[in-house]
Design a protein around this motif. Sequence first.
Motif, PDB file in Angstrom:
ATOM      1  N   VAL A   1       0.874  -1.173   0.000  1.00 43.02           N
ATOM      2  CA  VAL A   1       0.000   0.000   0.000  1.00 43.02           C
ATOM      3  C   VAL A   1       0.909   1.221   0.000  1.00 43.02           C
ATOM      4  CG1 VAL A   1      -1.686   1.332   1.331  1.00 43.02           C
ATOM      5  CG2 VAL A   1      -1.907  -1.158   1.163  1.00 43.02           C
ATOM      6  N   VAL A   2       0.711   2.084  -0.986  1.00 38.08           N
ATOM      7  CA  VAL A   2       1.473   3.333  -1.050  1.00 38.08           C
ATOM      8  C   VAL A   2       0.545   4.441  -0.582  1.00 38.08           C
ATOM      9  CG1 VAL A   2       2.580   4.994  -2.594  1.00 38.08           C
ATOM     10  CG2 VAL A   2       2.998   2.544  -2.897  1.00 38.08           C
ATOM     11  N   ILE A   3       0.972   5.176   0.434  1.00 36.52           N
ATOM     12  CA  ILE A   3       0.140   6.274   0.955  1.00 36.52           C
ATOM     13  C   ILE A   3       0.718   7.591   0.440  1.00 36.52           C
ATOM     14  CG2 ILE A   3      -0.842   7.340   3.012  1.00 36.52           C
ATOM     15  CD1 ILE A   3      -0.406   4.739   4.505  1.00 36.52           C
ATOM     16  N   GLY A   4      -0.086   8.322  -0.338  1.00 29.10           N
ATOM     17  CA  GLY A   4       0.378   9.583  -0.922  1.00 29.10           C
ATOM     18  C   GLY A   4       0.459   9.447  -2.431  1.00 29.10           C
ATOM     19  N   GLY A   5      -0.005  10.474  -3.125  1.00 27.25           N
ATOM     20  CA  GLY A   5       0.005  10.430  -4.594  1.00 27.25           C
ATOM     21  C   GLY A   5       0.870  11.527  -5.172  1.00 27.25           C
ATOM     22  N   GLY A   6       1.960  11.848  -4.461  1.00 26.99           N
ATOM     23  CA  GLY A   6       2.885  12.874  -4.940  1.00 26.99           C
ATOM     24  C   GLY A   6       4.116  12.222  -5.569  1.00 26.99           C
ATOM     25  N   TYR A   7       5.245  12.936  -5.469  1.00 31.99           N
ATOM     26  CA  TYR A   7       6.480  12.453  -6.107  1.00 31.99           C
ATOM     27  C   TYR A   7       6.920  11.097  -5.554  1.00 31.99           C
ATOM     28  CZ  TYR A   7       7.102  17.070  -8.138  1.00 31.99           C
ATOM     29  OH  TYR A   7       6.946  18.214  -8.863  1.00 31.99           O
ATOM     30  N   ILE A   8       6.963  10.989  -4.217  1.00 34.73           N
ATOM     31  CA  ILE A   8       7.438   9.740  -3.612  1.00 34.73           C
ATOM     32  C   ILE A   8       6.478   8.609  -3.969  1.00 34.73           C
ATOM     33  CG2 ILE A   8       7.706   8.532  -1.376  1.00 34.73           C
ATOM     34  CD1 ILE A   8      10.070  10.310  -1.879  1.00 34.73           C
ATOM     35  N   GLY A   9       5.180   8.875  -3.859  1.00 33.14           N
ATOM     36  CA  GLY A   9       4.183   7.849  -4.163  1.00 33.14           C
ATOM     37  C   GLY A   9       4.337   7.343  -5.586  1.00 33.14           C
ATOM     38  N   MET A  10       4.443   8.263  -6.544  1.00 32.18           N
ATOM     39  CA  MET A  10       4.518   7.861  -7.958  1.00 32.18           C
ATOM     40  C   MET A  10       5.826   7.120  -8.248  1.00 32.18           C
ATOM     41  SD  MET A  10       1.671   8.799  -9.267  1.00 32.18           S
ATOM     42  CE  MET A  10       1.741   8.882 -11.051  1.00 32.18           C
ATOM     43  N   GLU A  11       6.940   7.655  -7.739  1.00 33.89           N
ATOM     44  CA  GLU A  11       8.231   7.029  -8.063  1.00 33.89           C
ATOM     45  C   GLU A  11       8.377   5.686  -7.345  1.00 33.89           C
ATOM     46  OE1 GLU A  11      11.434   9.904  -7.738  1.00 33.89           O
ATOM     47  OE2 GLU A  11      10.486  11.226  -9.208  1.00 33.89           O
ATOM     48  N   CYS A  12       7.908   5.608  -6.097  1.00 33.31           N
ATOM     49  CA  CYS A  12       8.018   4.335  -5.369  1.00 33.31           C
ATOM     50  C   CYS A  12       7.071   3.292  -5.945  1.00 33.31           C
ATOM     51  CB  CYS A  12       7.765   4.530  -3.878  1.00 33.31           C
ATOM     52  SG  CYS A  12       9.130   5.391  -3.090  1.00 33.31           S
ATOM     53  N   ALA A  13       5.873   3.705  -6.362  1.00 35.79           N
ATOM     54  CA  ALA A  13       4.940   2.741  -6.964  1.00 35.79           C
ATOM     55  C   ALA A  13       5.593   2.106  -8.184  1.00 35.79           C
ATOM     56  CB  ALA A  13       3.630   3.430  -7.338  1.00 35.79           C
TER      57      ALA A  13
ATOM     58  N   GLY B   1      16.251  39.570  -7.013  1.00 37.26           N
ATOM     59  CA  GLY B   1      16.001  38.132  -6.977  1.00 37.26           C
ATOM     60  C   GLY B   1      17.062  37.368  -7.737  1.00 37.26           C
ATOM     61  N   PHE B   2      17.041  36.072  -7.528  1.00 35.80           N
ATOM     62  CA  PHE B   2      18.013  35.186  -8.162  1.00 35.80           C
ATOM     63  C   PHE B   2      17.504  34.855  -9.560  1.00 35.80           C
ATOM     64  CE2 PHE B   2      19.527  30.487  -8.012  1.00 35.80           C
ATOM     65  CZ  PHE B   2      20.618  30.776  -8.822  1.00 35.80           C
ATOM     66  N   ASP B   3      18.402  34.922 -10.520  1.00 35.04           N
ATOM     67  CA  ASP B   3      18.063  34.643 -11.911  1.00 35.04           C
ATOM     68  C   ASP B   3      17.965  33.125 -12.084  1.00 35.04           C
ATOM     69  OD1 ASP B   3      17.727  34.688 -14.611  1.00 35.04           O
ATOM     70  OD2 ASP B   3      19.856  34.969 -15.061  1.00 35.04           O
ATOM     71  N   TYR B   4      16.826  32.574 -11.688  1.00 34.10           N
ATOM     72  CA  TYR B   4      16.655  31.123 -11.674  1.00 34.10           C
ATOM     73  C   TYR B   4      15.417  30.720 -12.466  1.00 34.10           C
ATOM     74  CZ  TYR B   4      15.639  26.432 -10.015  1.00 34.10           C
ATOM     75  OH  TYR B   4      15.368  25.093  -9.969  1.00 34.10           O
ATOM     76  N   LEU B   5      15.576  29.707 -13.311  1.00 35.95           N
ATOM     77  CA  LEU B   5      14.437  29.153 -14.042  1.00 35.95           C
ATOM     78  C   LEU B   5      13.990  27.892 -13.308  1.00 35.95           C
ATOM     79  CD1 LEU B   5      12.555  28.931 -16.523  1.00 35.95           C
ATOM     80  CD2 LEU B   5      14.383  27.626 -17.649  1.00 35.95           C
ATOM     81  N   PRO B   6      12.831  27.926 -12.623  1.00 34.60           N
ATOM     82  CA  PRO B   6      12.379  26.737 -11.890  1.00 34.60           C
ATOM     83  C   PRO B   6      12.298  25.518 -12.822  1.00 34.60           C
ATOM     84  CG  PRO B   6      11.036  28.637 -11.323  1.00 34.60           C
ATOM     85  CD  PRO B   6      11.901  29.053 -12.475  1.00 34.60           C
ATOM     86  N   PHE B   7      12.834  24.406 -12.347  1.00 37.56           N
ATOM     87  CA  PHE B   7      12.918  23.196 -13.176  1.00 37.56           C
ATOM     88  C   PHE B   7      12.738  21.958 -12.300  1.00 37.56           C
ATOM     89  CE2 PHE B   7      16.142  19.934 -14.708  1.00 37.56           C
ATOM     90  CZ  PHE B   7      15.259  19.311 -15.573  1.00 37.56           C
ATOM     91  N   PHE B   8      11.746  21.137 -12.631  1.00 37.47           N
ATOM     92  CA  PHE B   8      11.566  19.852 -11.935  1.00 37.47           C
ATOM     93  C   PHE B   8      11.454  18.746 -12.978  1.00 37.47           C
ATOM     94  CE2 PHE B   8       7.748  22.436 -10.164  1.00 37.47           C
ATOM     95  CZ  PHE B   8       8.563  23.419  -9.628  1.00 37.47           C
ATOM     96  N   TYR B   9      11.724  17.527 -12.562  1.00 34.83           N
ATOM     97  CA  TYR B   9      11.602  16.409 -13.495  1.00 34.83           C
ATOM     98  C   TYR B   9      11.321  15.130 -12.730  1.00 34.83           C
ATOM     99  CZ  TYR B   9      16.024  14.655 -11.788  1.00 34.83           C
ATOM    100  OH  TYR B   9      16.996  14.160 -10.960  1.00 34.83           O
ATOM    101  N   SER B  10      10.875  14.137 -13.446  1.00 32.91           N
ATOM    102  CA  SER B  10      10.782  12.805 -12.849  1.00 32.91           C
ATOM    103  C   SER B  10      10.923  11.764 -13.947  1.00 32.91           C
ATOM    104  CB  SER B  10       9.453  12.626 -12.122  1.00 32.91           C
ATOM    105  OG  SER B  10       9.420  11.357 -11.478  1.00 32.91           O
ATOM    106  N   ARG B  11      11.374  10.585 -13.544  1.00 33.47           N
ATOM    107  CA  ARG B  11      11.458   9.447 -14.482  1.00 33.47           C
ATOM    108  C   ARG B  11      10.810   8.249 -13.814  1.00 33.47           C
ATOM    109  NH1 ARG B  11      16.557  11.694 -15.099  1.00 33.47           N
ATOM    110  NH2 ARG B  11      17.411  10.282 -13.536  1.00 33.47           N
ATOM    111  N   VAL B  12       9.809   7.667 -14.474  1.00 32.13           N
ATOM    112  CA  VAL B  12       9.169   6.456 -13.957  1.00 32.13           C
ATOM    113  C   VAL B  12       8.907   5.522 -15.127  1.00 32.13           C
ATOM    114  CG1 VAL B  12       8.046   7.404 -11.894  1.00 32.13           C
ATOM    115  CG2 VAL B  12       6.920   7.640 -14.101  1.00 32.13           C
ATOM    116  N   PHE B  13       9.043   4.223 -14.900  1.00 29.18           N
ATOM    117  CA  PHE B  13       8.910   3.231 -15.974  1.00 29.18           C
ATOM    118  C   PHE B  13       9.752   3.724 -17.168  1.00 29.18           C
ATOM    119  CE2 PHE B  13       4.881   2.694 -13.541  1.00 29.18           C
ATOM    120  CZ  PHE B  13       5.110   1.406 -13.098  1.00 29.18           C
TER     121      PHE B  13
END
Length: 444
Positions: A168-180, A345-357
């Motif tokens: 049973v995976v509790i949570g449907g965020g990053y950890i939930g998706m990657e661990c599933a 402010g900091f000259d930053y381009l917000p960037f996120f990623y994930s890899r699953v399957f």
Amino acid sequence: MSRAFAYVILGGGVAAGYAALELVRHGDGVSPGELCIISDEAVAPYERPALSKGYLLPRGAARLPAFHTCVGANDELLRVQWYTDHGIELFLGTRVVSADVRRKILLTANGETINYKTLIIATGARALKLEEFGVSRSDAANVCYLRSLEDAHKMEGVMRSCHGGNAVVIGGGYIGMECAAALVANEIKVAMVFPRKHCMDRLFTPKIAEFYENYYAAKGVTFIKEARVTSFETLSDGKVTAAILRDGRSLPADMVVVGIGARANTELFDGKLAMEKGGIKVNGRMQTSDAAVYAVGDVAAFPVALLGGDVRRYEHVDCARRTARRAVEAIMERSDGAEERGEKGFDYLPFFYSRVFALSWQFYGDNVGEPVHFGDFSVSSGPAGARPKFGACWVSGGLVAGVFLEGGSREENEAVASAVRSRARIGDMAAELESRGLAFAELE
Ligand code: FDA
Ligand code: NAD
């Protein structure tokens, strides 16, 4: 015992590793004996994203030293020897229990005091526990969290003992998706429980979420949405055997994985430094309300120049790497210009990623405004083995605010990043995007 250093990095995660490398490389670099890193983990800084990906693979799993920082940015691999060679003291397995920013002293759990001239706080975040939501048994032998190498080691052992069983995976965020995805790869059946209508709803639109939910369902994952685990059935040794939902349903569980969010580790500095957005408030130089103290990574809330100086805190690895480098640049240059004071402010381009399957997505910018979808969202379209490619572009005031892209090539992701960075103007955006898709980023 008392020790003194010119530079102290508090925390030994991603940002700490990148800050250390930058301190060594910058100008003449730090001299031997000037820098120490204090970490309550037992190992030198490593790339935390590897824990939910390479580390949990059933075959050819990643192990240290292969994923110490800074390999995640295709840079030097900093083994323990690297720190020794540069005269950097690593205090591992050492927890800082209090901080006196007025006197510039940190106190460790072993009673040592460490003085600094400049402090970089890189304490990251910790996983929220079920107990914070009124559910006990976090300490059961088959209940897993995933934040540290120690957690990953436990989860890997539990997975091995559950082959063919139910998780049973509790949570449907990053950890939930990657661990599933990792559990499925290890031939464990997964039921995912979360309180919202869709997975990853802080970032995904319902349409994007549906694609991943259908994809996971085709891999055998069951989604139990708008539901909460309220208790567990256990054996006499405390081992969990089932998760009980609020509506009384019982889900068989040979193991449980919990990913219900994170909280920044700010407590040492509560009442001592300015706070914002659940983190330590810094300027665009990553400097806190105390001029000798900088904060980087998950713990830092900083003004983002691209977002008009809006203060944000990101819990993503690219941000940890870049804010670490930014802080070192600022510390070493100590310039006084308006830009350098970090007011814009900091000259930053917000960037996120994930890899699953076999999937891989990237997101740049801010998911504000109207999302316009493009590409093919059908799970099984195209010739066998073809990778899906689709995305969404958030448009605000006729300008591109953020872009999500699944299955993009390196060139496409780079083009998307530059479209977001330049805040490209979209004409008749809905029609244009829906018909031309990625063409808005001048790829076609
Ligand atoms: P990080 O958590 O890495 O390090 C903090 C360090 O401080 C730890 O070593 C901690 O033990 C130590 N510490 C805290 N308090 C202390 C104290 N009082 N005394 C001593 N030491 C103390 N992001 C992304 O963009 N893509 C991805 O694919 C992933 N994947 C991913 C997987 C998993 C399993 C996790 C948990 C996280 C990710 N992330 C991610 C998020 C990313 O890893 C995260 O944003 C960075 O690790 C943040 O780096 P920091 O250095 O800020 O904190
Ligand atoms: P998250 O915030 O991404 O997701 C939390 C999930 O738990 C959400 O689905 C939420 O609805 C659900 N939830 C909240 N309270 C709940 C409850 N009481 N019961 C059941 N579900 C509940 O957090 P996370 O997935 O735990 O990730 C932790 C940290 O790790 C975050 O900082 C995240 O950014 C980071 N991380 C990032 C990546 C990545 O960027 N690819 C990968 C893994 C982890």
